[in-house]
Write a protein that holds these residues in place. Structure first.
Motif, PDB file in Angstrom:
ATOM      1  N   ASP A  47       0.853  -1.186   0.000  1.00 33.59           N
ATOM      2  CA  ASP A  47       0.000   0.000   0.000  1.00 33.59           C
ATOM      3  C   ASP A  47       0.890   1.237   0.000  1.00 33.59           C
ATOM      4  OD1 ASP A  47      -2.001   1.853   0.208  1.00 33.59           O
ATOM      5  OD2 ASP A  47      -2.494   1.402   2.301  1.00 33.59           O
ATOM      6  N   MET A  48       1.259   1.692  -1.189  1.00 32.73           N
ATOM      7  CA  MET A  48       2.189   2.813  -1.381  1.00 32.73           C
ATOM      8  C   MET A  48       3.544   2.529  -0.741  1.00 32.73           C
ATOM      9  SD  MET A  48       0.760   4.855  -3.427  1.00 32.73           S
ATOM     10  CE  MET A  48       1.725   6.369  -3.365  1.00 32.73           C
ATOM     11  N   THR A  49       3.963   1.280  -0.813  1.00 31.20           N
ATOM     12  CA  THR A  49       5.280   0.869  -0.330  1.00 31.20           C
ATOM     13  C   THR A  49       5.897  -0.078  -1.353  1.00 31.20           C
ATOM     14  OG1 THR A  49       4.410  -1.051   0.870  1.00 31.20           O
ATOM     15  CG2 THR A  49       4.596   1.028   2.096  1.00 31.20           C
ATOM     16  N   ALA A  50       7.206  -0.227  -1.264  1.00 26.53           N
ATOM     17  CA  ALA A  50       7.919  -1.203  -2.090  1.00 26.53           C
ATOM     18  C   ALA A  50       9.058  -1.768  -1.257  1.00 26.53           C
ATOM     19  CB  ALA A  50       8.459  -0.542  -3.354  1.00 26.53           C
ATOM     20  N   ARG A  51       9.321  -3.052  -1.414  1.00 24.85           N
ATOM     21  CA  ARG A  51      10.436  -3.653  -0.694  1.00 24.85           C
ATOM     22  C   ARG A  51      11.041  -4.779  -1.508  1.00 24.85           C
ATOM     23  NH1 ARG A  51       9.030  -8.297   3.462  1.00 24.85           N
ATOM     24  NH2 ARG A  51       7.013  -9.033   2.691  1.00 24.85           N
ATOM     25  N   ALA A  52      12.364  -4.957  -1.307  1.00 25.53           N
ATOM     26  CA  ALA A  52      13.020  -6.123  -1.879  1.00 25.53           C
ATOM     27  C   ALA A  52      12.538  -7.340  -1.113  1.00 25.53           C
ATOM     28  CB  ALA A  52      14.534  -5.964  -1.770  1.00 25.53           C
ATOM     29  N   MET A  53      12.022  -8.332  -1.821  1.00 24.97           N
ATOM     30  CA  MET A  53      11.426  -9.481  -1.154  1.00 24.97           C
ATOM     31  C   MET A  53      12.527 -10.345  -0.529  1.00 24.97           C
ATOM     32  SD  MET A  53       8.269  -8.905  -1.479  1.00 24.97           S
ATOM     33  CE  MET A  53       7.568 -10.454  -0.892  1.00 24.97           C
ATOM     34  N   PRO A  54      12.338 -10.763   0.721  1.00 29.17           N
ATOM     35  CA  PRO A  54      13.349 -11.579   1.408  1.00 29.17           C
ATOM     36  C   PRO A  54      13.713 -12.826   0.604  1.00 29.17           C
ATOM     37  CG  PRO A  54      11.673 -10.836   2.959  1.00 29.17           C
ATOM     38  CD  PRO A  54      11.191 -10.459   1.592  1.00 29.17           C
ATOM     39  N   GLY A  55      15.007 -13.051   0.454  1.00 35.10           N
ATOM     40  CA  GLY A  55      15.490 -14.185  -0.318  1.00 35.10           C
ATOM     41  C   GLY A  55      15.579 -13.921  -1.807  1.00 35.10           C
ATOM     42  N   LEU A  56      15.032 -12.779  -2.263  1.00 37.58           N
ATOM     43  CA  LEU A  56      15.038 -12.433  -3.686  1.00 37.58           C
ATOM     44  C   LEU A  56      15.578 -11.020  -3.878  1.00 37.58           C
ATOM     45  CD1 LEU A  56      11.489 -13.812  -4.617  1.00 37.58           C
ATOM     46  CD2 LEU A  56      13.683 -14.881  -5.196  1.00 37.58           C
ATOM     47  N   GLU A  57      16.509 -10.625  -3.013  1.00 34.69           N
ATOM     48  CA  GLU A  57      17.002  -9.249  -3.043  1.00 34.69           C
ATOM     49  C   GLU A  57      17.860  -8.956  -4.259  1.00 34.69           C
ATOM     50  OE1 GLU A  57      17.329 -11.299  -0.495  1.00 34.69           O
ATOM     51  OE2 GLU A  57      16.434 -10.400   1.306  1.00 34.69           O
ATOM     52  N   GLN A  58      18.562  -9.967  -4.761  1.00 27.41           N
ATOM     53  CA  GLN A  58      19.528  -9.727  -5.832  1.00 27.41           C
ATOM     54  C   GLN A  58      19.313 -10.685  -6.988  1.00 27.41           C
ATOM     55  OE1 GLN A  58      21.705  -7.163  -5.408  1.00 27.41           O
ATOM     56  NE2 GLN A  58      22.367  -7.370  -7.532  1.00 27.41           N
ATOM     57  N   GLY A  59      19.232 -10.147  -8.199  1.00 29.25           N
ATOM     58  CA  GLY A  59      19.117 -10.973  -9.389  1.00 29.25           C
ATOM     59  C   GLY A  59      20.429 -11.013 -10.144  1.00 29.25           C
ATOM     60  N   THR A  60      20.547 -12.003 -10.996  1.00 25.48           N
ATOM     61  CA  THR A  60      21.740 -12.105 -11.836  1.00 25.48           C
ATOM     62  C   THR A  60      21.690 -11.022 -12.904  1.00 25.48           C
ATOM     63  OG1 THR A  60      21.789 -14.494 -11.513  1.00 25.48           O
ATOM     64  CG2 THR A  60      23.055 -13.607 -13.357  1.00 25.48           C
ATOM     65  N   PRO A  61      22.684 -10.141 -12.960  1.00 24.64           N
ATOM     66  CA  PRO A  61      22.648  -9.057 -13.964  1.00 24.64           C
ATOM     67  C   PRO A  61      22.582  -9.610 -15.381  1.00 24.64           C
ATOM     68  CG  PRO A  61      24.327  -8.626 -12.306  1.00 24.64           C
ATOM     69  CD  PRO A  61      23.872 -10.040 -12.089  1.00 24.64           C
ATOM     70  N   ARG A  62      21.735  -9.004 -16.195  1.00 25.30           N
ATOM     71  CA  ARG A  62      21.670  -9.300 -17.615  1.00 25.30           C
ATOM     72  C   ARG A  62      22.390  -8.193 -18.384  1.00 25.30           C
ATOM     73  NH1 ARG A  62      18.824 -12.792 -14.294  1.00 25.30           N
ATOM     74  NH2 ARG A  62      17.480 -14.200 -15.512  1.00 25.30           N
ATOM     75  N   PRO A  63      22.773  -8.447 -19.633  1.00 22.66           N
ATOM     76  CA  PRO A  63      23.407  -7.384 -20.427  1.00 22.66           C
ATOM     77  C   PRO A  63      22.489  -6.177 -20.562  1.00 22.66           C
ATOM     78  CG  PRO A  63      23.685  -9.531 -21.486  1.00 22.66           C
ATOM     79  CD  PRO A  63      22.717  -9.735 -20.365  1.00 22.66           C
ATOM     80  N   GLU A  64      23.076  -4.993 -20.509  1.00 21.66           N
ATOM     81  CA  GLU A  64      22.289  -3.779 -20.693  1.00 21.66           C
ATOM     82  C   GLU A  64      21.702  -3.770 -22.108  1.00 21.66           C
ATOM     83  OE1 GLU A  64      21.742  -0.610 -18.784  1.00 21.66           O
ATOM     84  OE2 GLU A  64      21.878  -2.189 -17.272  1.00 21.66           O
ATOM     85  N   PRO A  65      20.430  -3.425 -22.268  1.00 24.83           N
ATOM     86  CA  PRO A  65      19.821  -3.421 -23.598  1.00 24.83           C
ATOM     87  C   PRO A  65      20.432  -2.354 -24.491  1.00 24.83           C
ATOM     88  CG  PRO A  65      18.344  -2.428 -21.980  1.00 24.83           C
ATOM     89  CD  PRO A  65      19.482  -3.007 -21.207  1.00 24.83           C
ATOM     90  N   THR A  66      20.503  -2.658 -25.765  1.00 25.83           N
ATOM     91  CA  THR A  66      21.017  -1.693 -26.737  1.00 25.83           C
ATOM     92  C   THR A  66      19.916  -1.135 -27.623  1.00 25.83           C
ATOM     93  OG1 THR A  66      21.520  -3.515 -28.260  1.00 25.83           O
ATOM     94  CG2 THR A  66      23.289  -2.790 -26.781  1.00 25.83           C
ATOM     95  N   ASP A  67      18.769  -1.811 -27.654  1.00 23.72           N
ATOM     96  CA  ASP A  67      17.649  -1.343 -28.472  1.00 23.72           C
ATOM     97  C   ASP A  67      16.884  -0.250 -27.751  1.00 23.72           C
ATOM     98  OD1 ASP A  67      18.360  -3.251 -30.315  1.00 23.72           O
ATOM     99  OD2 ASP A  67      16.920  -4.740 -29.562  1.00 23.72           O
ATOM    100  N   ALA A  68      16.062   0.465 -28.508  1.00 21.87           N
ATOM    101  CA  ALA A  68      15.190   1.470 -27.920  1.00 21.87           C
ATOM    102  C   ALA A  68      14.211   0.790 -26.973  1.00 21.87           C
ATOM    103  CB  ALA A  68      14.432   2.222 -29.015  1.00 21.87           C
ATOM    104  N   PRO A  69      13.884   1.422 -25.832  1.00 22.88           N
ATOM    105  CA  PRO A  69      13.020   0.766 -24.841  1.00 22.88           C
ATOM    106  C   PRO A  69      11.604   0.575 -25.351  1.00 22.88           C
ATOM    107  CG  PRO A  69      13.406   3.057 -24.232  1.00 22.88           C
ATOM    108  CD  PRO A  69      14.309   2.763 -25.395  1.00 22.88           C
ATOM    109  N   GLN A  70      10.976  -0.504 -24.863  1.00 23.13           N
ATOM    110  CA  GLN A  70       9.621  -0.848 -25.270  1.00 23.13           C
ATOM    111  C   GLN A  70       8.813  -1.301 -24.066  1.00 23.13           C
ATOM    112  OE1 GLN A  70      10.682  -4.057 -27.922  1.00 23.13           O
ATOM    113  NE2 GLN A  70      10.654  -2.750 -29.737  1.00 23.13           N
ATOM    114  N   VAL A  71       7.515  -1.162 -24.171  1.00 24.32           N
ATOM    115  CA  VAL A  71       6.592  -1.786 -23.231  1.00 24.32           C
ATOM    116  C   VAL A  71       5.971  -2.971 -23.950  1.00 24.32           C
ATOM    117  CG1 VAL A  71       4.516  -1.520 -21.819  1.00 24.32           C
ATOM    118  CG2 VAL A  71       6.117   0.381 -22.042  1.00 24.32           C
ATOM    119  N   GLU A  72       6.243  -4.172 -23.449  1.00 20.82           N
ATOM    120  CA  GLU A  72       5.671  -5.374 -24.056  1.00 20.82           C
ATOM    121  C   GLU A  72       4.320  -5.631 -23.425  1.00 20.82           C
ATOM    122  OE1 GLU A  72       8.319  -8.656 -23.785  1.00 20.82           O
ATOM    123  OE2 GLU A  72       9.846  -7.745 -25.062  1.00 20.82           O
ATOM    124  N   ILE A  73       3.283  -5.422 -24.212  1.00 16.98           N
ATOM    125  CA  ILE A  73       1.910  -5.568 -23.737  1.00 16.98           C
ATOM    126  C   ILE A  73       1.369  -6.895 -24.233  1.00 16.98           C
ATOM    127  CG2 ILE A  73      -0.409  -4.571 -23.796  1.00 16.98           C
ATOM    128  CD1 ILE A  73       0.935  -1.863 -24.274  1.00 16.98           C
TER     129      ILE A  73
END
Length: 491
Positions: free
Chosen positions: A130-156
Motif C-alpha cells: 500500500d504505497m510501499t515497495a520492498r526487496a522481497m526476502p530471499g530475492l534481493e539480488q538478481g543475476t545481472p543481464r546485459p544492458e539493452p542496446t535497443d530502444a526501450p519498449q513496453v511489451e503488452i
C-alpha cells in the motif's frame, strides 16, 4: 519530440502537495507518488537490473503500481507485462517464459510457485504494498543481464489467440507521441474532473489511460475493477461532461437502472476494445439521451485507429449508427475479399487491412470482417478466425481446447463463442470424456484451466456430450457446436 522518460521526469516534478491518485476512498498526493517512484528506481537499480535493464511487471490496479510504472518509464526501462488476474501457477509460468533481472509484483503475488521460478531463473523480486515497495526476502539480488542496446519498449500482452497471451512491443516513442498528440503536454487545472481509470494497467487500454491522464498531470480516480456503483458515484460526484467505460459496462448500467438524472452531466459516452451489441447501444441512448461514441483499435495497431467523434456524431446523427467511426489522422483502411484477395469497393464486406502510423507504414492484415461505406465510415461485422470477443479480450477457441485436453478425463473438446448481453461473447465448452471416465465437476475443470490460462479464458457454459458434432472431414463442426448452446446452456 520529447521522450517518454523526459515526460515522466516532468510528471515526477509536479507540485508534491497536489492530489494525484484516489483509490478506495483515499487520495494520495504527488509527493507520495514521487517518493515511492524514487524508492522503486533505487530498488530496481540495486536489484541487478542496472540503469536501464528490463523489468517483468504484473500490475494490479493500485496506486503503487502506477508509481512503479512511472519509475520504470522515467528510467527508460523496457517493461514486460504479465497479467496478475490469473492463478499463482499461471503467473509463475508467464514469468518463466520471459527473462529479466527483476520482477515487480504485488506482495501477495509472491507465492511459493512464483518465488521458485524467480529463484531458478536468478531474478530478484520487488514487492508492492500500500504505497510501499520492498526487496522481497530471499530475492534481493538478481543475476545481472546485459544492458539493452535497443530502444526501450513496453511489451503488452495480446489476447492469446494462438496460445498463451503473447507480448507485443510498443516502443516508448509511440506512447510519448500519444501523450503529446493529446494537445498539451501537461494539465494543471484542479477544477477539471479527474480521469476515471478502470482498465487493467497492464493491457493496451490501461497503458493509454495512464498516458492520457497521469503522465499529463491529471488527477486519477483508480478502480481495482469496474463496478456500476463506483462509476455512478464518480459521475455524480464530479459531474464530468464526457464519460466512458468498457463495452460490457453499457449493459451493466442498464441492468442496474441507474437514474437518468444521475448521468445528466454526460454529453457523450465513449467505449471500445470490443464490439457493442447495437440493441444495447440503442437502449442506452434511448434511456439516457447520451450518444455512445464507438472506437476500434488493438495492441498490434499501437492503440485506437478509428473513432466516432462528437463532431462526426453531431454531423451524421443516426445515419451512421453502429459505426466505429472514421480513420484517425494518418491511418489508412481497406477491405479485401477473403476468397479472391482483391481489394473491395465501398459497401462490400471483407477482411479489414490497415496502416497504423504509430507502428510504421506497412499494411496490417486483421482477422476482422468489416465494411467501409462510401463516406469512409467503418462498420465492424465480427471475426473471421472464430475468436471469441469477451469484453476487451480476444480468445481463440483452440487456446482453451488445448488446455482442456491436458485433463486426464477428457478425450475431445470443442469451444465456441456464446452470445452474452454484457461482454458480447463468452466461451462455451462441449466436452467428450474418455471411455469409463466419470464426469468431472465443472469447478474441477475451471481449476484445471486456471493452471494454464488467464481467468478471461474460463468457459461460462459447459456441455458434456457422448460425441462432438463432426463435419464430413471428421473435423469439429463449429455450426453444429454452436447449436448445442442455442437453448439455455447447461453447466
Amino acid at each position: 519530440m520529447t521522450s517518454l522518460a523526459e515526460l515522466c521526469a516532468q510528471t515526477l516534478a509536479i507540485d508534491p502537495s497536489r492530489p494525484a491518485i484516489e483509490f478506495d476512498g483515499t487520495w494520495h498526493d504527488w509527493g507520495a507518488v514521487q517518493a515511492l517512484a524514487q524508492d522503486i528506481r533505487r530498488k530496481l537499480s540495486e536489484s541487478g537490473a542496472g540503469a536501464r535493464g528490463s523489468v517483468i511487471f504484473a500490475p494490479r490496479n493500485r496506486p503503487s503500481a502506477l508509481a512503479a510504472l512511472l519509475a520504470m518509464l522515467a528510467d527508460g526501462r523496457g517493461v514486460r507485462m504479465i497479467y496478475a488476474f490469473q492463478s499463482p501457477a499461471a503467473i509463475a509460468a508467464a514469468i518463466d517464459r520471459l527473462d529479466a533481472s527483476v520482477a515487480v509484483l504485488a506482495e501477495e503475488d509472491f507465492t511459493p510457485e512464483v518465488r521458485a521460478v524467480l529463484a531458478a531463473k536468478g531474478m530478484a523480486g520487488v514487492g508492492l504494498g500500500d504505497m510501499t515497495a520492498r526487496a522481497m526476502p530471499g530475492l534481493e539480488q538478481g543475476t545481472p543481464r546485459p544492458e539493452p542496446t535497443d530502444a526501450p519498449q513496453v511489451e503488452i500482452l495480446t489476447s492469446g489467440t494462438t496460445g498463451p497471451p503473447k507480448p507485443f512491443p510498443i516502443p516508448h516513442s509511440v506512447i510519448a507521441g500519444f501523450v503529446q498528440n493529446q494537445g498539451v503536454t501537461m494539465i494543471d487545472d484542479p477544477d477539471e474532473p479527474p480521469f476515471l481509470m478502470s482498465f487493467p494497467i497492464g493491457n493496451i487500454s490501461g497503458v493509454y489511460s495512464v498516458a492520457a491522464s497521469l503522465l499529463r498531470g491529471k488527477r486519477v480516480v483508480l478502480l481495482d475493477r469496474f463496478t456500476v456503483q463506483a462509476w455512478r458515484d464518480f459521475v455524480v460526484c464530479y459531474r464530468p461532461k464526457a464519460g466512458g467505460a468498457p463495452p460490457a459496462a453499457v449493459a451493466m448500467i442498464l441492468d442496474a437502472d441507474v437514474p437518468a438524472e444521475d448521468l445528466s452531466s454526460l454529453k457523450f459516452f465513449s467505449t471500445g476494445a470490443a464490439p457493442l451489441d447495437p440493441t444495447v447501444q440503442r437502449r442506452f441512448e434511448d434511456k439516457y439521451g447520451i450518444p455512445i461514441l464507438l472506437s476500434y483499435g488493438a495492441t498490434e495497431f499501437g492503440g485506437p485507429v478509428v473513432a466516432m467523434t462528437p463532431q462526426l456524431r453531431a454531423e451524421w446523427g443516426d445515419a451512421k449508427f453502429g459505426s466505429v467511426g472514421r480513420a484517425m489522422a494518418g491511418v489508412h483502411l481497406r477491405v479485401r475479399d477473403p476468397v479472391t484477395d482483391e481489394i473491395l469497393p465501398p459497401g462490400q464486406e471483407g477482411i479489414l487491412e490497415l496502416v497504423s502510423p504509430r507502428m510504421g507504414q506497412d499494411w496490417i492484415r486483421t482477422s476482422d470482417i468489416a465494411v467501409i461505406d462510401a463516406d469512409g465510415f467503418l462498420f465492424h461485422r465480427g471475426r473471421a478466425d472464430g475468436a471469441i470477443m469477451r469484453g476487451g479480450f480476444k480468445v481463440l477457441p483452440e487456446t482453451i481446447e488445448r488446455a482442456l485436453l491436458l485433463h486426464p478425463a477428457i478425450s475431445a473438446v470443442g469451444v465456441v463463442g456464446v452470445a452474452d448481453p454484457r461482454v458480447s461473447q463468452v466461451p462455451g465448452a462441449a466436452v467428450e470424456l474418455k471411455p469409463g471416465e466419470a464426469q468431472p465437476e465443472v469447478a474441477d475443470l475451471e481449476a484445471h484451466l486456471r493452471l494454464h490460462l488467464p481467468s478471461t479464458h474460463i468457459p461460462v457454459h459447459w456441455r458434456f456430450v457422448a460425441t462432438l458434432p463432426k463435419n464430413p472431414s471428421f473435423k469439429i463442426d463449429r455450426p453444429g457446436l454452436k447449436r448445442l448452446f442455442e437453448t439455455e446452456p447447461a453447466r
